[in-house]
Design an enzyme around this catalytic site. Structure first.
Site, short mmCIF file in Angstrom:
data_model
loop_
_atom_site.label_atom_id
_atom_site.label_comp_id
_atom_site.label_asym_id
_atom_site.label_seq_id
_atom_site.Cartn_x
_atom_site.Cartn_y
_atom_site.Cartn_z
CB SER A 247 -0.95 -0.04 1.21
OG SER A 247 -1.98 0.91 1.09
CG ASP A 283 -5.75 -2.16 -5.47
OD1 ASP A 283 -6.57 -1.68 -4.67
OD2 ASP A 283 -4.52 -2.02 -5.35
CG HIS A 315 -4.72 -2.30 -1.76
ND1 HIS A 315 -4.15 -1.47 -2.69
CD2 HIS A 315 -4.21 -1.91 -0.56
CE1 HIS A 315 -3.34 -0.60 -2.09
NE2 HIS A 315 -3.36 -0.86 -0.79
#
Length: 373
Positions: A247, A283, A315
């Site tokens: 991330s 994602d 994600h």
């Protein structure tokens, strides 16, 4: 003749979280329906579970490694479906479907009770008959890994050193998480269990970091110092230190690799080390596909760039067999928000398994790649 009692086995009964275990049943009637039910408690005390329906063969046996589930938490031949298919059990917290399973204490295992039930049933929806049961321990930490809390020169983190007091030096990883903040240790501990010294670094949302907890209060020098700490450690090979990010940690990984102090948006072309970029095509939190394309284009160094792209993955591509959270409550800048992560259970699980193997392979091949350059 006395009919032996039904049996359920899970081998090995104690294993690292990324290792497959073989679950088998036997001494059952031929061609009969059974349910396999797995459940465990998270470190927060929540009960998680998964179940699957199987039919025994002519010999009265079945195996999750070779037989297909015909219903339940997943369908098809999925040897580890009982683990990645787990969801919070009904009756838990008020919003159970938006919790995320994360290991808080890596020095203890997830203890999973696996039951063999009579018939195709949905556990918790009525009376069930347990025919057999077995317990499996799922660890992030192999025996002998040394865990050390780091609180020096302003650096906040946890360092894991692989087993063997007189072994090494080891290759190393700097481990960066996202804007959820805090200090997550489970990936670093698993790296150490695979032979890599690993420093999980806190940079936001930790009580020991300076400044207001609602913002990032450290700069490039902080990450440079953490990287240097690893390089200078006597049990680390100084020219084999990698960085992994998830991330927002991905942005930081690129920034550190491109040298600190480079302006945002013009950092990428200075990267001169091998780079692996992992993309979940479903994602819902970030434009992963577009970001990967832009990174490669900006770097202009395709010979250094390895891209892994997974349809149906979201994600949060983490170590194998962890349940995917398509959405979860996320603490961002001290605000509780529901974040959409994306990903569908089976393809996301396949992505996590494949990506983890390729990350480990990539780390092993980096010296050869650099030598070829």
């Amino acid at each position: 003749m006395i009919q032996p009692a039904p049996v359920l086995t899970a081998a090995p009964a104690r294993a690292l979280i990324d290792e497959q275990i073989s679950i088998r049943g036997g001494f059952l009637p031929p061609h009969c329906p059974v349910t396999v039910w797995a459940r465990m408690h998270s470190d927060e005390g929540d009960l998680w579970e998964a179940f699957a329906h199987y039919n025994t063969n002519a010999s009265g046996a079945f195996s999750l490694s070779s037989d297909a589930s015909v219903g339940g938490s997943y369908v098809g031949c999925e040897p580890m479906g009982l683990f990645w298919g787990m969801q919070p059990a009904p009756g838990g917290r008020e919003v159970p479907l938006i919790h995320r399973l994360r290991k808080r204490n890596v020095e203890t295992p997830f203890v999973v009770r696996i039951s063999l039930l009579e018939g195709h049933v949905s556990p918790g929806e009525g009376q069930t008959t347990e025919l057999a049961a077995v317990t499996a321990e799922r660890w992030y930490l192999t025996p002998g890994v040394k865990r050390t809390e780091i609180r020096q020169n302003g650096i906040i983190g946890t360092l894991f050193i692989p087993p063997g007091e007189h072994l090494g030096p080891f290759p190393a990883m700097l481990d960066l998480w996202g804007m959820g903040g805090g200090l997550q240790e489970y990936r670093s501990s698993l790296f150490a269990s695979k032979g890599y010294a690993s420093l999980s670094l806190a940079y936001f949302g930790h009580k020991d970091l300076p400044g207001p907890p609602s913002r990032v209060n450290v700069g490039d020098s902080y990450f440079k110092a953490a990287f240097q700490l690893l390089q200078d450690h006597p049990q680390v090979v100084p020219d084999r230190v990698g960085i992994i990010g998830l991330s927002f940690g991905c942005y930081l990984t690129l920034r550190i690799a491109a040298q600190t102090g480079v302006k945002v948006g013009h950092r990428i072309e200075k990267i001169d080390c091998p780079l692996m970029y992992i993309v979940g095509e479903d994602d819902l939190s970030a434009s992963s596909v577009e970001n990967a394309d832009e990174t490669l284009r900006a770097a202009g160094k395709s010979h250094l760039f390895t891209r892994l792209s997974y349809p149906g993955a979201g994600h949060l591509i983490e170590p194998p067999y962890a349940p995917n959270a398509r959405a979860s409550i996320n603490l961002v800048f001290l605000l509780l928000v529901i974040t959409m992560w994306g990903g569908h259970p089976a393809p996301h699980a396949a992505a996590q398994e494949d990506a983890w193997k390729k990350v480990l392979d990539f780390m092993e091949l980096i010296p050869d790649i650099c030598h070829a350059l």
